[in-house]
Design a protein around this motif. Sequence first.
Motif, PDB file in Angstrom:
ATOM      1  N   ARG A 126      68.750   5.112  13.826  1.00  0.00           N
ATOM      2  CA  ARG A 126      67.616   5.657  14.566  1.00  0.00           C
ATOM      3  C   ARG A 126      67.215   4.707  15.681  1.00  0.00           C
ATOM      4  NH1 ARG A 126      64.018   6.714  10.632  1.00  0.00           N
ATOM      5  NH2 ARG A 126      65.214   8.483   9.933  1.00  0.00           N
TER       6      ARG A 126
ATOM      7  N   ILE B 173      59.330  11.818  17.089  1.00  0.00           N
ATOM      8  CA  ILE B 173      59.893  10.499  17.403  1.00  0.00           C
ATOM      9  C   ILE B 173      60.953  10.634  18.495  1.00  0.00           C
ATOM     10  CG2 ILE B 173      61.259   8.569  16.506  1.00  0.00           C
ATOM     11  CD1 ILE B 173      59.956   8.986  13.804  1.00  0.00           C
TER      12      ILE B 173
ATOM     13  N   ILE C  99      57.933   2.120  17.416  1.00  0.00           N
ATOM     14  CA  ILE C  99      57.439   2.830  16.233  1.00  0.00           C
ATOM     15  C   ILE C  99      58.504   2.852  15.135  1.00  0.00           C
ATOM     16  CG2 ILE C  99      58.087   5.245  16.725  1.00  0.00           C
ATOM     17  CD1 ILE C  99      55.284   6.055  15.807  1.00  0.00           C
TER      18      ILE C  99
ATOM     19  N   ARG D 214      58.398  -0.842  13.693  1.00  0.00           N
ATOM     20  CA  ARG D 214      57.153  -1.173  13.012  1.00  0.00           C
ATOM     21  C   ARG D 214      56.867  -0.252  11.833  1.00  0.00           C
ATOM     22  NH1 ARG D 214      52.828  -3.802  14.961  1.00  0.00           N
ATOM     23  NH2 ARG D 214      52.281  -3.607  12.782  1.00  0.00           N
ATOM     24  N   ASP D 215      56.803   1.046  12.089  1.00  0.00           N
ATOM     25  CA  ASP D 215      56.303   1.965  11.063  1.00  0.00           C
ATOM     26  C   ASP D 215      57.401   2.529  10.165  1.00  0.00           C
ATOM     27  OD1 ASP D 215      53.763   1.522  11.878  1.00  0.00           O
ATOM     28  OD2 ASP D 215      53.570   3.350  13.054  1.00  0.00           O
ATOM     29  N   VAL D 216      58.581   2.788  10.724  1.00  0.00           N
ATOM     30  CA  VAL D 216      59.642   3.327   9.876  1.00  0.00           C
ATOM     31  C   VAL D 216      60.330   2.199   9.118  1.00  0.00           C
ATOM     32  CG1 VAL D 216      61.748   4.717   9.803  1.00  0.00           C
ATOM     33  CG2 VAL D 216      59.971   5.260  11.466  1.00  0.00           C
ATOM     34  N   GLU D 217      60.692   1.120   9.837  1.00  0.00           N
ATOM     35  CA  GLU D 217      61.365  -0.009   9.192  1.00  0.00           C
ATOM     36  C   GLU D 217      60.393  -0.998   8.546  1.00  0.00           C
ATOM     37  OE1 GLU D 217      64.605  -0.483   8.917  1.00  0.00           O
ATOM     38  OE2 GLU D 217      65.306   1.167  10.158  1.00  0.00           O
TER      39      GLU D 217
ATOM     40  N   ASP E  49      52.837  -9.352  22.906  1.00  0.00           N
ATOM     41  CA  ASP E  49      52.091  -8.791  21.780  1.00  0.00           C
ATOM     42  C   ASP E  49      51.244  -7.596  22.235  1.00  0.00           C
ATOM     43  OD1 ASP E  49      51.071  -8.857  19.070  1.00  0.00           O
ATOM     44  OD2 ASP E  49      49.192  -9.516  19.992  1.00  0.00           O
TER      45      ASP E  49
ATOM     46  N   ARG F 281      51.601  -3.574  21.142  1.00  0.00           N
ATOM     47  CA  ARG F 281      50.524  -2.817  20.492  1.00  0.00           C
ATOM     48  C   ARG F 281      50.196  -1.538  21.255  1.00  0.00           C
ATOM     49  NH1 ARG F 281      45.630  -6.084  19.956  1.00  0.00           N
ATOM     50  NH2 ARG F 281      46.573  -7.689  21.238  1.00  0.00           N
TER      51      ARG F 281
ATOM     52  N   LEU G  13      52.994   0.953  20.502  1.00  0.00           N
ATOM     53  CA  LEU G  13      52.898   1.444  19.127  1.00  0.00           C
ATOM     54  C   LEU G  13      51.768   2.461  18.998  1.00  0.00           C
ATOM     55  CD1 LEU G  13      53.712   1.273  16.132  1.00  0.00           C
ATOM     56  CD2 LEU G  13      52.072  -0.591  15.877  1.00  0.00           C
ATOM     57  N   HIS G  14      50.631   2.137  19.593  1.00  0.00           N
ATOM     58  CA  HIS G  14      49.485   3.036  19.458  1.00  0.00           C
ATOM     59  C   HIS G  14      49.732   4.383  20.134  1.00  0.00           C
ATOM     60  CE1 HIS G  14      45.442   4.214  18.605  1.00  0.00           C
ATOM     61  NE2 HIS G  14      45.260   4.558  19.856  1.00  0.00           N
TER      62      HIS G  14
ATOM     63  N   ARG H  15      52.172   6.374  17.900  1.00  0.00           N
ATOM     64  CA  ARG H  15      51.516   6.924  16.711  1.00  0.00           C
ATOM     65  C   ARG H  15      50.620   8.097  17.087  1.00  0.00           C
ATOM     66  NH1 ARG H  15      49.261   1.295  14.140  1.00  0.00           N
ATOM     67  NH2 ARG H  15      51.037   0.776  12.808  1.00  0.00           N
TER      68      ARG H  15
END
Lengths: 176, 84
Positions: free
Chosen positions: A3, A116, A127, A130-133, A148, A152, A155-156, A159
């Motif tokens: 993925r 996704i 994503i 961070r979120d899947v893995e 950083d 963020r 990612l936000h 999501r």
Amino acid sequence: MLRLALSRVESRAVAEEVVQDAWLTVLRSLDRYERRSTFRTWVLGIVVNLARSRARAERRAVPLSSEFVPSVDPARFLPADHPRWPHHWAVEPAAWRTPEDELLAGETRKVILEAIDALPPAQREVIVLRDVEGMPSTDVCNILALTDTHQRVLLHRARSRVRHALERYFAATEAT
Amino acid sequence: MIEKDLPEMPCRELVEVISDYLEDRLSPVDRARFEAHLAECEACRTYLEQFRQTIRALGRLPEESLSSEARNALLDAFRGWSHR
């Protein structure tokens, strides 16, 4: 891995080649693994690098858009000059009636996966990692060479878009 | 101490900082504004809960498996490597 590779290259076949190349690279360079990162981070870093050069080779430049994109459609909020509730919800999010353990049932999972896939590549990479893995943000910043803050933001946004896709799906299915 | 006189955090601002809130990256002032708003706004509580559900669902996606073709090619590659 697949993925993650898919987040940069166009087709599944190419992504599978990237994953294979990555394994070969891992095997060939095991003696160069210096334990400065976890093994997993090192391997995923290789996948990202290969996928990126592959994507470059296939002419797909990836613009890093930095302009602000709202997480939620601004039309869902009241205007700034509203006398009582400026910038509050005009169209409130409807509660989801689907129980959480059904959130990964076939159809919903498809909605999430499609959401996704529809993300811009940079958001998709973040994503997925961070979120899947479930990788920590410091590792993700290292692998993707992001600050950083940028990590963020990406990612936000990602999501928010996936949540929105679920909301649209539930609005359509729960309405009946 | 910081409870009073904080400018309100409207819904539109709250939805932009949820990830920062969840990762404890908000300043103490913004965190207080966030929580004060949340205590009074059911719509934002719903939104936050859906956001959390989304993250949990993402974390439970099964790892997509390689197609059998790719798997076989990989196995061949491994075999070739181990014989060197």
